[in-house]
Design a protein around this motif. Structure first.
Motif, PDB file in Angstrom:
ATOM      1  N   ASN B 138       8.498  10.674 -40.419  1.00 49.67           N
ATOM      2  CA  ASN B 138       9.759  10.577 -41.160  1.00 49.67           C
ATOM      3  C   ASN B 138      10.478   9.308 -40.724  1.00 49.67           C
ATOM      4  O   ASN B 138      10.198   8.774 -39.644  1.00 49.67           O
ATOM      5  N   LEU B 139      11.405   8.881 -41.555  1.00 45.08           N
ATOM      6  CA  LEU B 139      12.135   7.654 -41.237  1.00 45.08           C
ATOM      7  C   LEU B 139      12.817   7.761 -39.873  1.00 45.08           C
ATOM      8  O   LEU B 139      12.776   6.829 -39.069  1.00 45.08           O
ATOM      9  N   LEU B 140      13.412   8.922 -39.618  1.00 44.44           N
ATOM     10  CA  LEU B 140      14.145   9.065 -38.361  1.00 44.44           C
ATOM     11  C   LEU B 140      13.210   9.046 -37.151  1.00 44.44           C
ATOM     12  O   LEU B 140      13.624   8.716 -36.050  1.00 44.44           O
ATOM     13  N   ASP B 141      11.930   9.407 -37.376  1.00 38.04           N
ATOM     14  CA  ASP B 141      10.958   9.372 -36.271  1.00 38.04           C
ATOM     15  C   ASP B 141      10.779   7.953 -35.736  1.00 38.04           C
ATOM     16  O   ASP B 141      10.493   7.761 -34.564  1.00 38.04           O
ATOM     17  N   VAL B 142      10.865   6.992 -36.625  1.00 34.25           N
ATOM     18  CA  VAL B 142      10.591   5.620 -36.188  1.00 34.25           C
ATOM     19  C   VAL B 142      11.877   4.830 -35.906  1.00 34.25           C
ATOM     20  O   VAL B 142      11.854   3.615 -35.788  1.00 34.25           O
ATOM     21  N   TYR B 143      12.963   5.565 -35.807  1.00 32.37           N
ATOM     22  CA  TYR B 143      14.224   4.901 -35.437  1.00 32.37           C
ATOM     23  C   TYR B 143      14.217   4.572 -33.948  1.00 32.37           C
ATOM     24  O   TYR B 143      14.790   3.584 -33.507  1.00 32.37           O
ATOM     25  N   THR B 144      13.551   5.416 -33.176  1.00 37.50           N
ATOM     26  CA  THR B 144      13.462   5.155 -31.737  1.00 37.50           C
ATOM     27  C   THR B 144      11.992   5.079 -31.324  1.00 37.50           C
ATOM     28  O   THR B 144      11.131   5.669 -31.969  1.00 37.50           O
ATOM     29  N   THR B 145      11.721   4.360 -30.265  1.00 31.84           N
ATOM     30  CA  THR B 145      10.366   4.304 -29.720  1.00 31.84           C
ATOM     31  C   THR B 145      10.064   5.656 -29.099  1.00 31.84           C
ATOM     32  O   THR B 145      10.892   6.203 -28.364  1.00 31.84           O
ATOM     33  N   HIS B 146       8.931   6.217 -29.460  1.00 32.14           N
ATOM     34  CA  HIS B 146       8.578   7.507 -28.867  1.00 32.14           C
ATOM     35  C   HIS B 146       7.070   7.652 -28.724  1.00 32.14           C
ATOM     36  O   HIS B 146       6.314   6.872 -29.293  1.00 32.14           O
ATOM     37  N   LYS B 147       6.685   8.625 -27.963  1.00 34.16           N
ATOM     38  CA  LYS B 147       5.254   8.856 -27.733  1.00 34.16           C
ATOM     39  C   LYS B 147       4.787  10.038 -28.572  1.00 34.16           C
ATOM     40  O   LYS B 147       5.544  10.963 -28.814  1.00 34.16           O
ATOM     41  N   GLN B 148       3.547   9.974 -28.996  1.00 35.24           N
ATOM     42  CA  GLN B 148       2.990  11.064 -29.783  1.00 35.24           C
ATOM     43  C   GLN B 148       1.513  11.225 -29.443  1.00 35.24           C
ATOM     44  O   GLN B 148       0.821  10.234 -29.175  1.00 35.24           O
TER      45      GLN B 148
END
Lengths: 98, 293
Positions: B138-148
């Protein structure tokens, strides 16, 4: 950061290439090495560039000048591909709004 | 499986000399080499065909066998014998280009010459095949750097997704492809991000666009309005006489710029002035008075 570095000596031995080849590529600005405590390293991203040069040199017998030209054209191509991608996204946005 | 005309692939006549084959191969390899045709599946496929054709036609023994049996290859006795050899594995030199779109020989080649090809038994190290994967966010997922964590080819891979990734963008994870051949380096993993549209926040590059409703009174008289942004709420001053479709820019309140820390695009707020539809008697009278002033 150091986890992403690999020694140039190891790479040369692995790919069976002369270290001078890497030096020449660096002189042409095709790869960038890092020296830590007198040992020459390559970043993983730079490794991909080096391997591309090795493949092109071995497969197509392209010389250093040719590799330089190829690298410049590929950079332009990547830029244009990114631009196309961004424009496509903008166009999608435009279609959604209007 | 279909008969593959290697002469046609290399654009040669049946009586081509070894030198002509070499020249034709070099010419076409330069044209379709995967390194010179990034993100071009068609060229990669063509390059594999050229390599396969060259593998056969540049080897006098293989070429003779191919010329002898040609279209009737399926009836040749020795094919059965060759089929048994397929179990030796199909890794080949061309797996080195697996990362550019898959690297096996055609079924035709495997049936005729066994899996892999003569040079597969050589000791040259070759890079393993690359993998590709698609990740929907989702757009909000890529608003911050995160691990998956992803499962790729049965293996768990934990990746860092940098903030600001674009829809359709690819990232490369070196070494996460299949294992190399003859101690060659492993292939790479290419992940394509598919980012779903957000109902509220519309992204255009690094800028974000939102539509905000504004009641008539605030639009006419001015006031304050609390607006939700990607990183919290902000209070905005609405000047008196704000028109519908007027927009304002909030600098640095847009989307993070890919791999550029603390750099953000802008947020554009477009006002949608909402005209009241159900007026009571008193309100109607007041509006009528206003209209007569």
């Amino acid at each position: 950061m150091e986890n992403n570095l690999i020694s140039v000596e190891d790479i040369c031995s692995f790919h069976n290439i002369e270290i001078n080849f890497v030096r020449s590529l660096e002189e042409f600005g095709l790869v960038q090495t890092t020296i830590i405590k007198k040992t020459v390293f390559l970043d993983l991203e730079e490794l991909a560039k080096l391997e591309r040069c090795i493949r092109l040199s071995k497969d197509l017998e392209i010389n250093l000048e040719g590799l330089h030209a190829v690298a410049q054209l590929l950079n332009q191509l990547y830029k244009m591909q990114n631009e196309v991608l961004q424009l496509k996204n903008e166009l999608n946005y435009y279609h959604q709004v209007h | 499986m279909d008969y593959v005309d290697y002469y046609k692939i290399l654009e040669l006549k049946k009586d081509a000399t070894a030198d002509e084959i070499k020249k034709a191969y070099r010419k076409l390899a330069r044209k379709y080499h995967p390194d010179l045709n990034p993100n071009n599946e068609e060229a990669n496929k063509k390059f594999q065909q050229i390599n396969e054709a060259n593998e056969v036609l540049s080897d006098p023994v293989k070429r003779k066998k191919y010329d002898q049996h040609g279209k009737d290859w399926q009836h040749a006795d020795q094919f059965n014998q060759q089929r048994q050899n397929q179990s030796r594995g199909r890794n080949s030199e061309y797996d080195a280009f697996g990362g550019f779109g898959g690297g096996d020989f055609s079924d035709f080649f495997s049936s005729m010459f066994g899996g892999g090809g003569a040079r597969s038994s050589g000791k040259s190290p070759f890079k393993g095949q690359d993998f590709t994967a698609e990740l929907q966010l989702n757009l909000l997922d890529v608003y911050t750097t995160h691990k998956q964590t992803l499962t790729v080819n049965g293996k768990q891979v934990r990746i860092t997704i940098p903030a600001g990734v674009e829809n359709g963008q690819k990232i490369k994870l070196p070494g996460y492809g299949s294992a190399g051949v003859n101690n060659g380096p492993p292939g790479d993993l290419f992940i394509t991000f598919t980012i779903a549209d957000d109902p509220k926040f519309k992204r255009k590059g690094n800028d974000i666009y939102i539509n905000e409703e504004l009641n008539l009174y605030t639009a006419v008289l001015g006031g304050e309005k609390i607006v939700e942004t990607l990183n919290g709420k902000v209070k905005l001053n609405v000047p008196a006489g704000t028109q519908s479709d007027a927009s304002l820019r909030l600098k640095g309140k847009g989307f993070p710029v890919y791999k550029k820390e603390n750099q953000f695009g802008d947020l554009y707020v477009k006002w949608q002035v909402k005209v009241p539809t159900h007026l009571n008697k008193e309100q109607k009278e007041l509006f009528e008075k206003l209209s007569q002033l």
